[in-house]
Design a protein around this motif. Structure first.
Motif, PDB file in Angstrom:
ATOM      1  N   LEU A 135       0.834  -1.208   0.000  1.00  0.00           N
ATOM      2  CA  LEU A 135       0.000   0.000   0.000  1.00  0.00           C
ATOM      3  C   LEU A 135       0.866   1.255   0.000  1.00  0.00           C
ATOM      4  O   LEU A 135       0.577   2.218  -0.720  1.00  0.00           O
ATOM      5  CB  LEU A 135      -0.932   0.004   1.207  1.00  0.00           C
ATOM      6  CG  LEU A 135      -1.909   1.189   1.265  1.00  0.00           C
ATOM      7  CD1 LEU A 135      -2.874   1.132   0.078  1.00  0.00           C
ATOM      8  CD2 LEU A 135      -2.688   1.207   2.568  1.00  0.00           C
ATOM      9  N   ILE A 176      -4.378   4.000   9.282  1.00  0.00           N
ATOM     10  CA  ILE A 176      -4.903   3.219   8.160  1.00  0.00           C
ATOM     11  C   ILE A 176      -4.765   1.755   8.555  1.00  0.00           C
ATOM     12  O   ILE A 176      -3.666   1.184   8.513  1.00  0.00           O
ATOM     13  CB  ILE A 176      -4.143   3.530   6.857  1.00  0.00           C
ATOM     14  CG1 ILE A 176      -4.257   5.014   6.527  1.00  0.00           C
ATOM     15  CG2 ILE A 176      -4.663   2.676   5.706  1.00  0.00           C
ATOM     16  CD1 ILE A 176      -3.375   5.471   5.370  1.00  0.00           C
ATOM     17  N   MET A 206      -5.322  -2.063   8.058  1.00  0.00           N
ATOM     18  CA  MET A 206      -5.513  -2.935   6.900  1.00  0.00           C
ATOM     19  C   MET A 206      -5.972  -4.331   7.294  1.00  0.00           C
ATOM     20  O   MET A 206      -5.573  -4.878   8.331  1.00  0.00           O
ATOM     21  CB  MET A 206      -4.213  -3.023   6.095  1.00  0.00           C
ATOM     22  CG  MET A 206      -3.795  -1.707   5.471  1.00  0.00           C
ATOM     23  SD  MET A 206      -2.381  -1.905   4.367  1.00  0.00           S
ATOM     24  CE  MET A 206      -3.136  -2.832   3.022  1.00  0.00           C
ATOM     25  N   VAL A 239      -9.015  -0.332   5.682  1.00  0.00           N
ATOM     26  CA  VAL A 239      -8.709  -0.666   4.293  1.00  0.00           C
ATOM     27  C   VAL A 239      -8.718  -2.185   4.151  1.00  0.00           C
ATOM     28  O   VAL A 239      -7.932  -2.883   4.801  1.00  0.00           O
ATOM     29  CB  VAL A 239      -7.337  -0.098   3.873  1.00  0.00           C
ATOM     30  CG1 VAL A 239      -6.973  -0.580   2.470  1.00  0.00           C
ATOM     31  CG2 VAL A 239      -7.355   1.421   3.912  1.00  0.00           C
ATOM     32  N   ASN A 258      -7.754  -5.009   1.910  1.00  0.00           N
ATOM     33  CA  ASN A 258      -6.813  -5.201   0.807  1.00  0.00           C
ATOM     34  C   ASN A 258      -6.988  -6.586   0.164  1.00  0.00           C
ATOM     35  O   ASN A 258      -7.656  -7.456   0.704  1.00  0.00           O
ATOM     36  CB  ASN A 258      -5.381  -5.036   1.333  1.00  0.00           C
ATOM     37  CG  ASN A 258      -4.353  -4.992   0.224  1.00  0.00           C
ATOM     38  OD1 ASN A 258      -4.631  -4.523  -0.880  1.00  0.00           O
ATOM     39  ND2 ASN A 258      -3.159  -5.498   0.505  1.00  0.00           N
ATOM     40  N   ILE A 308     -14.501   2.992   5.290  1.00  0.00           N
ATOM     41  CA  ILE A 308     -13.932   1.739   4.800  1.00  0.00           C
ATOM     42  C   ILE A 308     -13.694   1.859   3.303  1.00  0.00           C
ATOM     43  O   ILE A 308     -14.549   2.342   2.562  1.00  0.00           O
ATOM     44  CB  ILE A 308     -14.877   0.551   5.070  1.00  0.00           C
ATOM     45  CG1 ILE A 308     -15.171   0.418   6.578  1.00  0.00           C
ATOM     46  CG2 ILE A 308     -14.287  -0.757   4.537  1.00  0.00           C
ATOM     47  CD1 ILE A 308     -16.251  -0.566   6.908  1.00  0.00           C
ATOM     48  N   VAL A 309     -12.515   1.429   2.852  1.00  0.00           N
ATOM     49  CA  VAL A 309     -12.189   1.418   1.428  1.00  0.00           C
ATOM     50  C   VAL A 309     -11.646   0.042   1.079  1.00  0.00           C
ATOM     51  O   VAL A 309     -10.811  -0.513   1.805  1.00  0.00           O
ATOM     52  CB  VAL A 309     -11.148   2.498   1.066  1.00  0.00           C
ATOM     53  CG1 VAL A 309     -10.832   2.451  -0.428  1.00  0.00           C
ATOM     54  CG2 VAL A 309     -11.639   3.878   1.446  1.00  0.00           C
ATOM     55  N   GLU A 310     -12.114  -0.513  -0.020  1.00  0.00           N
ATOM     56  CA  GLU A 310     -11.628  -1.813  -0.497  1.00  0.00           C
ATOM     57  C   GLU A 310     -10.654  -1.584  -1.646  1.00  0.00           C
ATOM     58  O   GLU A 310     -10.971  -0.859  -2.609  1.00  0.00           O
ATOM     59  CB  GLU A 310     -12.800  -2.679  -0.958  1.00  0.00           C
ATOM     60  CG  GLU A 310     -13.780  -3.000   0.172  1.00  0.00           C
ATOM     61  CD  GLU A 310     -14.913  -3.897  -0.297  1.00  0.00           C
ATOM     62  OE1 GLU A 310     -14.651  -4.785  -1.145  1.00  0.00           O
ATOM     63  OE2 GLU A 310     -16.050  -3.712   0.173  1.00  0.00           O
ATOM     64  N   VAL A 311      -9.468  -2.148  -1.545  1.00  0.00           N
ATOM     65  CA  VAL A 311      -8.424  -1.914  -2.543  1.00  0.00           C
ATOM     66  C   VAL A 311      -7.689  -3.205  -2.887  1.00  0.00           C
ATOM     67  O   VAL A 311      -7.796  -4.213  -2.180  1.00  0.00           O
ATOM     68  CB  VAL A 311      -7.383  -0.878  -2.039  1.00  0.00           C
ATOM     69  CG1 VAL A 311      -8.029   0.411  -1.613  1.00  0.00           C
ATOM     70  CG2 VAL A 311      -6.522  -1.465  -0.923  1.00  0.00           C
ATOM     71  N   ASN A 327      -8.383   1.104  -6.849  1.00  0.00           N
ATOM     72  CA  ASN A 327      -9.065   1.962  -5.862  1.00  0.00           C
ATOM     73  C   ASN A 327      -8.109   2.793  -5.014  1.00  0.00           C
ATOM     74  O   ASN A 327      -8.505   3.293  -3.949  1.00  0.00           O
ATOM     75  CB  ASN A 327      -9.987   1.150  -4.944  1.00  0.00           C
ATOM     76  CG  ASN A 327     -11.225   0.657  -5.658  1.00  0.00           C
ATOM     77  OD1 ASN A 327     -11.527   1.098  -6.767  1.00  0.00           O
ATOM     78  ND2 ASN A 327     -11.949  -0.267  -5.040  1.00  0.00           N
ATOM     79  N   LEU A 376      -9.004   5.734  -2.254  1.00  0.00           N
ATOM     80  CA  LEU A 376      -8.395   5.788  -0.916  1.00  0.00           C
ATOM     81  C   LEU A 376      -7.854   7.184  -0.631  1.00  0.00           C
ATOM     82  O   LEU A 376      -8.051   7.737   0.462  1.00  0.00           O
ATOM     83  CB  LEU A 376      -7.281   4.758  -0.807  1.00  0.00           C
ATOM     84  CG  LEU A 376      -6.463   4.755   0.494  1.00  0.00           C
ATOM     85  CD1 LEU A 376      -7.361   4.482   1.703  1.00  0.00           C
ATOM     86  CD2 LEU A 376      -5.333   3.737   0.424  1.00  0.00           C
ATOM     87  N   THR A 401     -10.650   9.521   0.121  1.00  0.00           N
ATOM     88  CA  THR A 401     -11.207   9.259   1.457  1.00  0.00           C
ATOM     89  C   THR A 401     -10.327   9.849   2.546  1.00  0.00           C
ATOM     90  O   THR A 401     -10.819  10.426   3.522  1.00  0.00           O
ATOM     91  CB  THR A 401     -11.379   7.742   1.672  1.00  0.00           C
ATOM     92  OG1 THR A 401     -12.166   7.196   0.620  1.00  0.00           O
ATOM     93  CG2 THR A 401     -12.059   7.463   3.006  1.00  0.00           C
TER      94      THR A 401
END
Length: 460
Positions: free
Chosen positions: A240, A308, A310, A336, A338, A358-361, A368, A372, A375
């Motif tokens: 990341l 952050i 993960m 996050v 991942n 929440i972010v999905e990467v 994405n 991120l 966000t």
């Protein structure tokens, strides 16, 4: 402590020490041209004291007919120079030996070595810039993003000073009408319209409140935030960091515990300087090195403005994940998920119930990452978009003085509401005026100047 004489002619190396295309030795003061006459030999046989202002001349720096360096010399005569004094800049070949030789020679011939920030300090003392503009010079030098640079440039141009000056003028106008009645009670001077005074004070108070609100975002753009990437071992923290940096900075392997120590970088995310730290996974330490790494990770987490956190989408939540969720409940956390490019096993509901952001990467596939970044910026600014015009106040000293002035003006408004004598209202307005004038350096102590300019490099 020995105080330097402001009338001395000063000199310093004004460029970073090291190999490069050019290095500059700068002189400023009443004897700058005279000293340059002693050390500079011009091809045409002229002396720097004969040169016109804002002209450059080719020649040599010499001592006892020995050439020290081949240079270009520029003269800037008072008052049209940065310090409003006679200024000479000697453009030398960059390199520690050549620069030190030239500097040593001008010092031998009557210059004093400049103190940190003394050139800018003289520009302030000689009235070329106010104190807020002087501080902007350091902000420009230290800017880590385009946004931070823009704030510094606007302040150096006088945008903040102009706004403060307008508020001071309004306060002075209100104060003068009051003090005329206070000082000459027996004269037939009409009392100020109290309702109008209250209206003016409210307008000024509202303006200062807006400046203070904007200062929160401006200071973030100036100083940045401290963000920490953390999570279980092999969750993709290093991947990341590399994705955010858009280059390979951290070593990435399938082996858990590859990152043995915290790795720090400064990243520009939507104009925000983010000091981001890739930490070692919080695994059970196998040796002394890993024990130290885990201790540093915990220290970074304590100091973080943003964590952050993960998770691995290809695995179920582990006990380590759950322990981290519990540990970070009092921090600002961005979750996050991942490895969304792999087969999904994680129970996302357990994360959704714990975190609002929440972010999905896929850090490996660079999927994405832009979302991120958006966000992170949204969390920092809490969804507010800062306008270019508003972002002026970012310096802690300025914020403190403006906040105190705003409180005093609000206090004066209360005194008007409670029909207190003019003396009470005038006193608060006068103190508010002093607070705002302090931003511009109209009232200052030598200690304050020493503190401000001590952060500058010697050649600035």
């Amino acid at each position: 402590m020995i105080k330097n004489n402001i009338t001395d002619t000063i000199a310093a190396i004004a460029t970073p020490i090291g190999e490069g295309g050019i290095g500059i030795v700068r002189l400023s003061g009443k004897d700058a041209l005279r000293i340059a006459d002693k050390v500079f030999t011009c091809k045409e046989g002229k002396k720097p004291s004969d040169f016109k202002t804002y002209t450059t001349h080719y020649g040599w720096i010499t001592t006892d007919s020995i050439i020290i360096d081949e240079v270009i010399l520029t003269t800037m005569r008072a008052p049209r120079s940065f310090t409003r004094e006679d200024v000479v800049e000697i453009n030398c070949h960059s390199g520690i030996v050549a620069l030190q030789a030239v500097l040593g020679l001008v010092l031998e011939n009557g210059c004093r070595l400049a103190s940190p920030g003394e050139f800018t300090k003289r520009a302030f003392i000689n009235g070329r810039i106010d104190l807020a503009q002087a501080e902007a010079v350091l902000d420009i030098i230290r800017a880590k993003t385009d946004s931070a640079l823009r704030i510094g440039i606007e302040q150096l141009k006088g945008a903040l000073s102009g706004r403060i000056n307008k508020i001071c003028a309004s306060l002075l106008e209100i104060l003068s009408s009051m003090e005329a009645c206070i000082d000459f009670p027996d004269e037939e001077i009409s009392s100020p319209d109290i309702a109008a005074v209250h209206k003016k004070l409210k307008k000024l108070n509202d303006g200062l409140k807006i400046m203070l609100e904007d200062s929160k975002r401006a200071r973030i753009l100036r100083e940045g935030i401290h963000a920490v990437i953390c999570g279980s071992p092999n969750v993709g923290k290093s991947s990341l960091l590399n994705a955010l940096l858009k280059r390979e900075r951290s070593i990435v392997t399938p082996v858990a515990g590859t990152t043995r120590d915290a790795i720090e970088e400064v990243i520009d995310i939507k104009g925000i300087p983010v000091r981001i730290v890739d930490t070692a996974g919080l695994l059970e330490p196998r040796d002394l090195i890993e024990r130290k790494a885990v201790q540093r990770t915990k220290k970074h987490l304590e100091l973080a403005d943003l964590v952050i956190l993960m998770f691995d989408a290809s695995k179920n939540l582990t006990k380590d994940d759950e322990a981290l969720i519990k540990k970070l409940k009092k921090k600002l956390v961005l979750a996050v998920i991942n490895k969304i490019d792999l087969k999904q096993k994680i129970n996302k509901n357990k994360i959704v119930n714990k975190f609002s952001s929440i972010v999905e990467v896929s850090a490996k596939r660079n999927k994405n990452i832009g979302l991120l970044e958006d966000t992170i910026a949204g969390l920092v600014f809490q969804g507010k978009v800062a306008t270019q015009e508003s972002l002026l106040v970012s310096n802690a000293r300025h914020i403190s003085s403006i906040r105190e002035a705003q409180k005093l003006i609000a206090q004066a408004m209360d005194s008007v509401d409670n029909k207190l004598p003019l003396e009470f209202i005038a006193l608060d307005i006068k103190e508010a005026l002093l607070c705002l004038e302090a931003v511009l350096g109209r009232n200052f102590s030598e200690g304050l100047l020493d503190k401000i300019f001590s952060d500058f490099c010697i050649g600035k």
